[in-house]
Structure formats: C-alpha cells, structure tokens
Design a protein around this motif. Structure first.
Motif, PDB file in Angstrom:
ATOM      1  N   HIS A   1       0.830  -1.212   0.000  1.00 18.38           N
ATOM      2  CA  HIS A   1       0.000   0.000   0.000  1.00 18.38           C
ATOM      3  C   HIS A   1       0.868   1.266   0.000  1.00 18.38           C
ATOM      4  N   THR A   2       1.871   1.270  -0.903  1.00 18.44           N
ATOM      5  CA  THR A   2       2.860   2.353  -0.934  1.00 18.44           C
ATOM      6  C   THR A   2       3.119   2.783  -2.380  1.00 18.44           C
ATOM      7  N   GLU A   3       3.365   4.068  -2.575  1.00 20.15           N
ATOM      8  CA  GLU A   3       3.633   4.617  -3.907  1.00 20.15           C
ATOM      9  C   GLU A   3       5.133   4.594  -4.202  1.00 20.15           C
ATOM     10  N   TYR A   4       5.503   4.079  -5.386  1.00 21.78           N
ATOM     11  CA  TYR A   4       6.896   4.046  -5.832  1.00 21.78           C
ATOM     12  C   TYR A   4       7.021   4.728  -7.192  1.00 21.78           C
ATOM     13  N   THR A   5       8.120   5.442  -7.389  1.00 22.18           N
ATOM     14  CA  THR A   5       8.452   6.042  -8.681  1.00 22.18           C
ATOM     15  C   THR A   5       9.645   5.278  -9.276  1.00 22.18           C
ATOM     16  N   ILE A   6       9.504   4.824 -10.530  1.00 22.14           N
ATOM     17  CA  ILE A   6      10.522   3.979 -11.166  1.00 22.14           C
ATOM     18  C   ILE A   6      11.001   4.630 -12.465  1.00 22.14           C
ATOM     19  N   ARG A   7      12.297   4.578 -12.669  1.00 18.10           N
ATOM     20  CA  ARG A   7      12.890   5.091 -13.904  1.00 18.10           C
ATOM     21  C   ARG A   7      14.112   4.233 -14.249  1.00 18.10           C
ATOM     22  N   VAL A   8      14.510   4.258 -15.520  1.00  8.75           N
ATOM     23  CA  VAL A   8      15.601   3.406 -16.013  1.00  8.75           C
ATOM     24  C   VAL A   8      16.551   4.248 -16.863  1.00  8.75           C
ATOM     25  N   ARG A   9      17.842   3.914 -16.791  1.00 11.43           N
ATOM     26  CA  ARG A   9      18.820   4.531 -17.684  1.00 11.43           C
ATOM     27  C   ARG A   9      19.792   3.454 -18.164  1.00 11.43           C
TER      28      ARG A   9
END
Length: 217
Positions: A25-33
C-alpha cells in the motif's frame, strides 16, 4: 518509495527485472537509464502503487475497559503489519455454551458489547480485514457481573461523607433524605434510599438491576 530513499538495481543482459521487498500500500516512482561507456539520462518515470496486504496479522492488545451485568467495553490495537490499511474489524463474542455473535467495527479500535446476560462467561476475540479477513487475535474470557451490581456511584451523594451503620449500609443526615437522596452501600456497592425515614439503608431493600429503591412521598 514516496517520501523515502532511492534504491538502485543493476540489470545486465535483459530488459526486465523484479523489484522485491517493497512495502504494501505504498507509492513508488521507477525510472531506467542505460550505460555504454557512461550512463545516459533516465527515461520518463512511472509511478506505481503496491497493493494492500491481502491478509493482515491479528490485532494486538485486546483488553476489557469496563464491564457490568449486561454490557462491556473492549479495545485493542491494530495489527503490526507496516502500512496495513484496515477496512474493518470483526468482533466475535461467544457466550459460554451458547452461540457466537459477530459485530462489525469501522474507523475505531474499541466498541461496546451490549444486551449480555448477567453473571455469564463470554469469550471475545477480534480480527482485521484488508482485502480479506486475517486470523483472530488471542481470545480473552470475561464474566459479566451479577444483576444488581454497579460499577461506581452514579449519584452526587458521597458515601465517604457519612458514617457507616452497624450492618454495612450508610447513614445519611436528615437534611439529605428524600426521593433525590441516594448513596453507595459500602458493603457491596449497591445503591438505595431509606425505607423508613431514619436515613439508614438496609441491605434487604435493594431493587434488582442496580437501580435505587426510593421512598414514596
């Protein structure tokens, strides 16, 4: 994690990976390089919410706050699950040798169980619900009081202000007698008023149910 620290994961020879050990029940922000000789810029991030805990652990700290002959007040603490979103609690109250009663409780960790039988043993337990109900907590057993027993004195006259009679009741000065006069019996906690105007409250003059017996005027 929203409001938390950044975690970095190295991935080789594939364009997919699993992110584990996340909080429910938690918000995560994901990004890739990507990296050749050096790392390039991150892609446009995406935001994902993990799901709620499907089955919560049992509530903790179940206790009785007060009890009389026909009701009791109970309270408890939420499950220990981190960020566990509780939709509701279910309270089970089972009379010894009788049927189980279920009570739904929302937005609080306490409730009153009413319309109980006097001088009877009850087993009480609580469970929590997120997506599904979890297990019940360790039950507690409570005995309701006998009919005619009161907890505390709901009257303004204080028994401590007046002398105790030879048979355990309370003697009240003439100025305080009358229909509005009531006090607590020091011998067993019951309440009543004088039957003959002498300000003395014999133990055999109590009305069943804990309500005071009054003089006629």
């Amino acid at each position: 994690m929203h409001g938390g620290s950044e975690q970095l994961h190295e991935v080789q020879d594939t364009t997919s990976t699993d992110l584990i050990s996340l909080e429910p029940h938690t918000e995560y922000t994901i990004r890739v390089r990507a990296k050749t000789v050096h790392f390039g810029d991150y892609c446009t991030p995406i935001t994902i919410h993990t799901l709620e805990t499907e089955i919560p652990s049992p509530p903790i700290g179940l206790k009785v706050d007060s009890v009389n002959s026909t009701s009791m007040s109970i309270s408890w603490q939420p499950p220990c699950d981190a960020k566990c979103f509780i939709r509701e609690y279910q309270v089970s109250c089972t009379m010894h040798g009788g049927s189980e009663q279920l009570h739904e409780v929302q937005d609080t960790t306490s409730t009153d169980l009413i319309s109980l039988e006097p001088h009877t043993e009850y087993t009480v337990r609580v469970r929590a619900k997120t997506v599904h109900f979890g297990d019940y907590c360790t039950p507690i057993t409570i005995h309701t009081l006998e009919t005619g027993t009161v907890t505390g004195a709901p009257y303004t006259n204080s028994a401590e202000e007046h002398p105790k009679s030879s048979f355990g009741a309370v003697q009240i000065p003439k100025s305080t007698q009358g229909n509005s006069c009531a006090t607590e019996d020091l011998s067993d906690g019951r309440v009543g008023t004088s039957s003959d105007g002498d300000g003395i409250f014999p133990p055999d003059r109590w009305l069943v149910g804990g309500r005071p017996w009054y003089d006629e005027v």
